[in-house]
Write a protein that holds these residues in place. Structure first.
Motif, PDB file in Angstrom:
ATOM      1  N   PHE A  38      -8.772  55.816  29.922  1.00 56.55           N
ATOM      2  CA  PHE A  38     -10.029  55.276  29.414  1.00 56.55           C
ATOM      3  C   PHE A  38     -10.806  54.675  30.578  1.00 56.55           C
ATOM      4  N   ARG A  39     -12.109  54.617  30.446  1.00 57.44           N
ATOM      5  CA  ARG A  39     -12.941  53.936  31.433  1.00 57.44           C
ATOM      6  C   ARG A  39     -13.031  52.458  31.070  1.00 57.44           C
ATOM      7  N   TYR A  40     -13.336  51.631  32.067  1.00 60.35           N
ATOM      8  CA  TYR A  40     -13.582  50.222  31.793  1.00 60.35           C
ATOM      9  C   TYR A  40     -14.878  50.092  31.016  1.00 60.35           C
ATOM     10  N   PRO A  41     -14.988  49.116  30.126  1.00 68.12           N
ATOM     11  CA  PRO A  41     -16.247  48.905  29.411  1.00 68.12           C
ATOM     12  C   PRO A  41     -17.359  48.510  30.388  1.00 68.12           C
ATOM     13  N   GLU A  42     -18.591  48.863  30.057  1.00 70.49           N
ATOM     14  CA  GLU A  42     -19.718  48.507  30.922  1.00 70.49           C
ATOM     15  C   GLU A  42     -19.865  47.000  31.077  1.00 70.49           C
ATOM     16  N   SER A  43     -19.443  46.247  30.071  1.00 69.48           N
ATOM     17  CA  SER A  43     -19.533  44.791  30.172  1.00 69.48           C
ATOM     18  C   SER A  43     -18.649  44.263  31.306  1.00 69.48           C
ATOM     19  N   GLU A  44     -17.580  44.971  31.621  1.00 70.84           N
ATOM     20  CA  GLU A  44     -16.697  44.546  32.710  1.00 70.84           C
ATOM     21  C   GLU A  44     -17.433  44.597  34.049  1.00 70.84           C
ATOM     22  N   GLN A  45     -18.267  45.599  34.220  1.00 69.35           N
ATOM     23  CA  GLN A  45     -19.022  45.729  35.464  1.00 69.35           C
ATOM     24  C   GLN A  45     -20.027  44.591  35.641  1.00 69.35           C
ATOM     25  N   SER A  46     -20.646  44.160  34.553  1.00 67.92           N
ATOM     26  CA  SER A  46     -21.668  43.121  34.666  1.00 67.92           C
ATOM     27  C   SER A  46     -21.101  41.703  34.559  1.00 67.92           C
ATOM     28  N   LEU A  47     -20.058  41.495  33.781  1.00 68.17           N
ATOM     29  CA  LEU A  47     -19.523  40.150  33.575  1.00 68.17           C
ATOM     30  C   LEU A  47     -18.421  39.765  34.558  1.00 68.17           C
ATOM     31  N   ASN A  48     -17.777  40.766  35.163  1.00 70.10           N
ATOM     32  CA  ASN A  48     -16.646  40.498  36.048  1.00 70.10           C
ATOM     33  C   ASN A  48     -16.676  41.456  37.243  1.00 70.10           C
ATOM     34  N   PRO A  49     -17.777  41.499  37.984  1.00 75.13           N
ATOM     35  CA  PRO A  49     -17.934  42.533  39.013  1.00 75.13           C
ATOM     36  C   PRO A  49     -16.926  42.454  40.155  1.00 75.13           C
ATOM     37  N   GLY A  60      -8.525  53.581  42.155  1.00 76.38           N
ATOM     38  CA  GLY A  60      -9.391  54.754  42.227  1.00 76.38           C
ATOM     39  C   GLY A  60     -10.598  54.636  41.322  1.00 76.38           C
ATOM     40  N   ASP A  61     -11.385  55.694  41.301  1.00 79.39           N
ATOM     41  CA  ASP A  61     -12.634  55.712  40.548  1.00 79.39           C
ATOM     42  C   ASP A  61     -12.435  55.393  39.073  1.00 79.39           C
ATOM     43  N   ASP A  62     -13.470  54.817  38.470  1.00 78.07           N
ATOM     44  CA  ASP A  62     -13.483  54.527  37.039  1.00 78.07           C
ATOM     45  C   ASP A  62     -13.942  55.792  36.313  1.00 78.07           C
TER      46      ASP A  62
END
Length: 72
Positions: A38-49, A60-62
């Motif tokens: 699974f990919r990380y949720p988009e909220s993870e990128q913005s809330l926990n960069p 490795g890549d998401d």
């Protein structure tokens, strides 16, 4: 076959063991690959960069085709 009606459990076990030997479907739109994570949720990128980037550096890549660290 025994795990057919148990949600994602069959996929998790196939991903872990490679049994049964299956092929992607005929109309696969993922480059003839079966997703392995699974990919990380988009909220993870913005809330926990910071931790999101640290995880990508380690594993490795998401991307749904990047093999998980525990399966390597």
């Amino acid at each position: 076959m025994a795990l057919f009606y148990t949600g994602l459990e069959g996929w998790f076990n196939w991903r872990r063991t490679g049994i049964p030997d299956i092929d992607p479907s005929v109309d696969n739109v993922n480059g003839d690959e079966i997703p392995v994570r699974f990919r990380y949720p988009e909220s993870e990128q913005s809330l926990n960069p910071d931790n999101y980037q640290a995880a990508l550096d380690r594993q490795g890549d998401d991307d749904i085709n990047t093999e998980m660290w525990l399966l390597e």
